[in-house]
Scaffold this active site. Sequence first.
Site, PDB file in Angstrom:
ATOM      1  N   TRP A   1       0.898  -1.168  -0.211  1.00  0.00           N
ATOM      2  CA  TRP A   1      -0.006   0.154  -0.072  1.00  0.00           C
ATOM      3  C   TRP A   1       0.876   1.205   0.129  1.00  0.00           C
ATOM      4  CZ3 TRP A   1      -4.409  -0.722  -1.837  1.00  0.00           C
ATOM      5  CH2 TRP A   1      -5.199  -2.102  -1.725  1.00  0.00           C
TER       6      TRP A   1
ATOM      7  N   ASP B   1      -1.765   6.556   6.385  1.00  0.00           N
ATOM      8  CA  ASP B   1      -3.038   5.619   5.858  1.00  0.00           C
ATOM      9  C   ASP B   1      -3.329   4.695   6.854  1.00  0.00           C
ATOM     10  OD1 ASP B   1      -4.553   3.580   4.812  1.00  0.00           O
ATOM     11  OD2 ASP B   1      -3.293   3.290   3.022  1.00  0.00           O
TER      12      ASP B   1
ATOM     13  N   LYS C   1     -12.848  -2.197   6.786  1.00  0.00           N
ATOM     14  CA  LYS C   1     -12.185  -3.167   7.974  1.00  0.00           C
ATOM     15  C   LYS C   1     -12.704  -2.881   9.286  1.00  0.00           C
ATOM     16  CE  LYS C   1      -8.703  -2.481   4.549  1.00  0.00           C
ATOM     17  NZ  LYS C   1      -8.781  -3.532   3.568  1.00  0.00           N
TER      18      LYS C   1
HETATM   19  N1  PMP Z   1      -4.575   1.269   2.147  1.00  0.00           N
HETATM   20  C1  PMP Z   1      -4.709  -0.127   2.686  1.00  0.00           C
HETATM   21  C2  PMP Z   1      -3.532  -0.102   3.883  1.00  0.00           C
HETATM   22  C3  PMP Z   1      -5.536  -0.958   2.519  1.00  0.00           C
HETATM   23  O1  PMP Z   1      -5.494  -1.776   3.263  1.00  0.00           O
HETATM   24  C4  PMP Z   1      -6.412  -0.707   1.558  1.00  0.00           C
HETATM   25  C5  PMP Z   1      -7.527  -1.783   1.007  1.00  0.00           C
HETATM   26  N2  PMP Z   1      -7.274  -2.930   1.385  1.00  0.00           N
HETATM   27  C6  PMP Z   1      -6.311   0.406   0.926  1.00  0.00           C
HETATM   28  C7  PMP Z   1      -5.429   1.536   1.168  1.00  0.00           C
HETATM   29  C8  PMP Z   1      -7.240   0.647  -0.509  1.00  0.00           C
HETATM   30  O2  PMP Z   1      -8.563   1.021  -0.207  1.00  0.00           O
HETATM   31  P1  PMP Z   1      -9.619   1.107  -1.030  1.00  0.00           P
HETATM   32  O3  PMP Z   1      -9.920  -0.378  -1.604  1.00  0.00           O
HETATM   33  O4  PMP Z   1     -10.882   1.352  -0.037  1.00  0.00           O
HETATM   34  O5  PMP Z   1      -9.266   2.130  -2.007  1.00  0.00           O
END
Ligand code: PMP
Length: 361
Positions: A102, A172, A196
């Site tokens: 991420w 994040d 989550k």
């Molecule tokens: N950052 C993290 C730490 C994540 O776990 C996720 C999704 N699993 C995201 C960003 C992206 O999230 P989204 O699917 O809501 O765009």
Amino acid sequence: MAKVYNFSAGPAVLPHEVLATAQAELLDWHGSGMSVMEMSHRGKEFMEIIHEAEQDLRELLQVPAGYKVLFLQGGASQQFSMVPLNLAPADGVIDVLDTGHWSKLAIKEAKRYTNVNVVASSSDRNYAYVPTVESWQRSPNAAYFHYTSNETIGGLQYSDIPELGATPLVCDMSSDFLSREIDVSKFGLIYAGAQKNIGPSGLTVLIVREDLLGHAQPQTPTMLNYQIHADADSMYNTPATYPIYIAGLVFKWLKARGGIKGIQARNDEKAGLLYHAIDSSDGFYYSHIDAPYRSKMNVVFRLKDDALEDVFLSEAKKNGLVQLKGHRSVGGMRASIYNAMPIEGVKSLVHFMLDFARQHG
Ligand code: PMP
């Protein structure tokens, strides 16, 4: 209650009590004669729902004055563009810590809008640790510092809050938001996708220090401009009304269980049980993450004999333990044990793992 224990990384398990309340209120919310899904977002009923959700969230995290709470859409992924567009000048620089999947996506996207300095990366050891603050190569005038507190895919968590002087911290927190106590005043901006620890997908929660607003790059689209959303109290356009309603119920559920302090203690206990099972299995199961950085939300582990992984998954499923397959980029297993995963679910998984190791070890 024919439910399984759902270890999905997200969309993830929601508290049973929340779903039961949503079910009871589905057709007629508090005598309004309609479902929350059918309400005008500007009507007094929904205004009450969003206002209460914000107040409860502020209370849970003790959000200090001078911070805006925003309920946005576009997922956490959209923040990978919104943060640099709003907080960094095109000819400026931002500092970013690379701890895995991420962070890498956040870096890639930010590069479209500004200069990116990666202060450190743990890619040299397959993201098994977090480089210490002392080793970071920071730029002298970064617009902000961005990091991912919990790498959902890699199972790597960084629970320290770095002290970087005047450089605003941007985090994040998608996969460990509301799982442990944090001092919001140390952050410039926190964002988290809802699916989550907050509620259903379709909602992104943001907490942002007000002085960071109003500096967006000139080409920033209206819908990606924090100031626009802040001025309109998340009502510039139609917000994700139903996910906000469910998030509000989740916040109340947390408050009734001792708030963040209470849930943190239970999360510590759950993660402790699972890592203990892994570490005391004589290598039958193993985690590749250095102990201080093992995620308490996404427990990633492998089997010594990877030929057994499919058997493990199918046997687990027969025992009502589902969604344990690790992300395809990492392999192995991943047990996501967010706030709403009851300790009984973790105990049931541990029991299964011990049995499985006895049979196949
Ligand atoms: N950052 C993290 C730490 C994540 O776990 C996720 C999704 N699993 C995201 C960003 C992206 O999230 P989204 O699917 O809501 O765009």
